[in-house]
Every structure is written in C-alpha cells, then in structure tokens.
Scaffold this motif. Structure first.
Motif, PDB file in Angstrom:
ATOM      1  N   MET A   1       0.832  -1.178   0.000  1.00  0.00           N
ATOM      2  CA  MET A   1       0.000   0.000   0.000  1.00  0.00           C
ATOM      3  C   MET A   1       0.878   1.244   0.000  1.00  0.00           C
ATOM      4  SD  MET A   1      -3.078  -0.876   2.589  1.00  0.00           S
ATOM      5  CE  MET A   1      -2.829  -2.498   3.277  1.00  0.00           C
ATOM      6  N   ASP A   2       0.384   2.280  -0.651  1.00  0.00           N
ATOM      7  CA  ASP A   2       1.120   3.533  -0.672  1.00  0.00           C
ATOM      8  C   ASP A   2       1.139   4.202   0.693  1.00  0.00           C
ATOM      9  OD1 ASP A   2       1.703   3.292  -3.361  1.00  0.00           O
ATOM     10  OD2 ASP A   2      -0.092   4.364  -3.982  1.00  0.00           O
ATOM     11  N   TYR A   3       0.020   4.110   1.418  1.00  0.00           N
ATOM     12  CA  TYR A   3      -0.045   4.670   2.759  1.00  0.00           C
ATOM     13  C   TYR A   3      -1.160   3.980   3.541  1.00  0.00           C
ATOM     14  CZ  TYR A   3      -4.073   7.370   1.147  1.00  0.00           C
ATOM     15  OH  TYR A   3      -5.288   7.743   0.651  1.00  0.00           O
ATOM     16  N   VAL A   4      -1.060   4.088   4.863  1.00  0.00           N
ATOM     17  CA  VAL A   4      -2.082   3.551   5.758  1.00  0.00           C
ATOM     18  C   VAL A   4      -2.540   4.704   6.644  1.00  0.00           C
ATOM     19  CG1 VAL A   4      -2.609   1.917   7.606  1.00  0.00           C
ATOM     20  CG2 VAL A   4      -1.053   1.249   5.747  1.00  0.00           C
ATOM     21  N   LEU A   5      -3.758   5.161   6.439  1.00  0.00           N
ATOM     22  CA  LEU A   5      -4.329   6.253   7.209  1.00  0.00           C
ATOM     23  C   LEU A   5      -5.248   5.653   8.268  1.00  0.00           C
ATOM     24  CD1 LEU A   5      -4.612   9.342   7.481  1.00  0.00           C
ATOM     25  CD2 LEU A   5      -6.495   9.213   5.859  1.00  0.00           C
ATOM     26  N   VAL A   6      -4.913   5.853   9.547  1.00  0.00           N
ATOM     27  CA  VAL A   6      -5.680   5.272  10.646  1.00  0.00           C
ATOM     28  C   VAL A   6      -6.641   6.318  11.205  1.00  0.00           C
ATOM     29  CG1 VAL A   6      -5.536   4.240  12.942  1.00  0.00           C
ATOM     30  CG2 VAL A   6      -3.794   3.711  11.228  1.00  0.00           C
ATOM     31  N   PRO A   7      -7.953   6.052  11.143  1.00  0.00           N
ATOM     32  CA  PRO A   7      -8.925   6.961  11.742  1.00  0.00           C
ATOM     33  C   PRO A   7      -9.041   6.654  13.232  1.00  0.00           C
ATOM     34  CG  PRO A   7     -10.065   5.202  10.609  1.00  0.00           C
ATOM     35  CD  PRO A   7      -8.590   4.971  10.417  1.00  0.00           C
ATOM     36  N   HIS A   8      -8.121   7.161  13.991  1.00  0.00           N
ATOM     37  CA  HIS A   8      -7.947   6.792  15.388  1.00  0.00           C
ATOM     38  C   HIS A   8      -9.117   7.133  16.304  1.00  0.00           C
ATOM     39  CE1 HIS A   8      -6.535   7.801  19.506  1.00  0.00           C
ATOM     40  NE2 HIS A   8      -6.114   6.557  19.403  1.00  0.00           N
TER      41      HIS A   8
END
Length: 119
Positions: A1-8
């Motif tokens: 994956m290019d990035y992992v954005l975590v909706p914390h």
C-alpha cells in the motif's frame, strides 16, 4: 500500500473500535492515549486521521475528553509519532467543505508540537 491512514478517533462504534465497558468521555480519553501509542508503535500507520478528535462528541463531551488528557500525555503521543515519521492529516478526513475551515485553527498545535506543516 502507498499509505495507511488510521482513523484513530472513531470511538462511536461500541464493541468494534472501543470495548463495551468504556463509556464516559474521561474513560474514552484514557483509552485514546493508550491506543494512539499502540497504533504508532506498530510502525504501520503513515497517517492518523483527526487524532484525539472523537466522532460524534458534543461540546461538553469534548471538554471532558480533553480535560482528561494531560499535556504530558499529548506531548508523549505526538513526540512518539513524530519520532517515527508519522504524518498528521488535519482536515483530510472532513466530510464537508465547511469543516475544512478548522484547518486554520491547527497551526498553533503544529507549531507547539514542533511538527512540519505541509500543504
């Protein structure tokens, strides 16, 4: 994956993103500190969406939530994330154009924590 954005801060999903027994804004605040550190330490997240900005909290719940987290806890969380190169995406998880105005409020936080603001 290019990035992992975590909706914390999606703590409105009881039994899924937050255990059933954690209910009050103060309990959620302590859980947020704990899980933020855990997420950052996995080294998987390249970004954290709306850190410490719980979904669906009213003004009073936000007040209690933020009052329950010490400055030391905030500094430890953000310094830890900065240290491993985590990016904070202010405004990137907004669901309406009107809410992007909140990005103008963030430079103080960014400066105080010594983060780099990239447009």
């Amino acid at each position: 994956m290019d990035y992992v954005l975590v909706p914390h801060s999606h703590f409105h999903m009881k039994g899924f993103t937050i255990p059933e027994g954690i209910q009050t804004p103060s309990e959620i605040a302590h859980y947020a500190v704990q899980t933020f550190k855990e997420v950052v330490q996995t080294n998987l997240a390249t970004g954290i969406a709306h850190p410490f900005d719980p979904c669906r909290f009213n003004e009073e719940e936000h007040r209690i939530f933020f009052k329950s987290i010490s400055d030391e806890d905030f500094m430890a969380c953000f310094a830890l994330a900065k240290h491993i190169g985590c990016k904070f995406h202010f405004g990137s998880d907004t669901h309406s154009i009107e809410k992007l105005i909140r990005v103008e409020e963030e430079p103080y936080v960014i400066q105080k924590l010594g983060l780099t603001f990239v447009f």
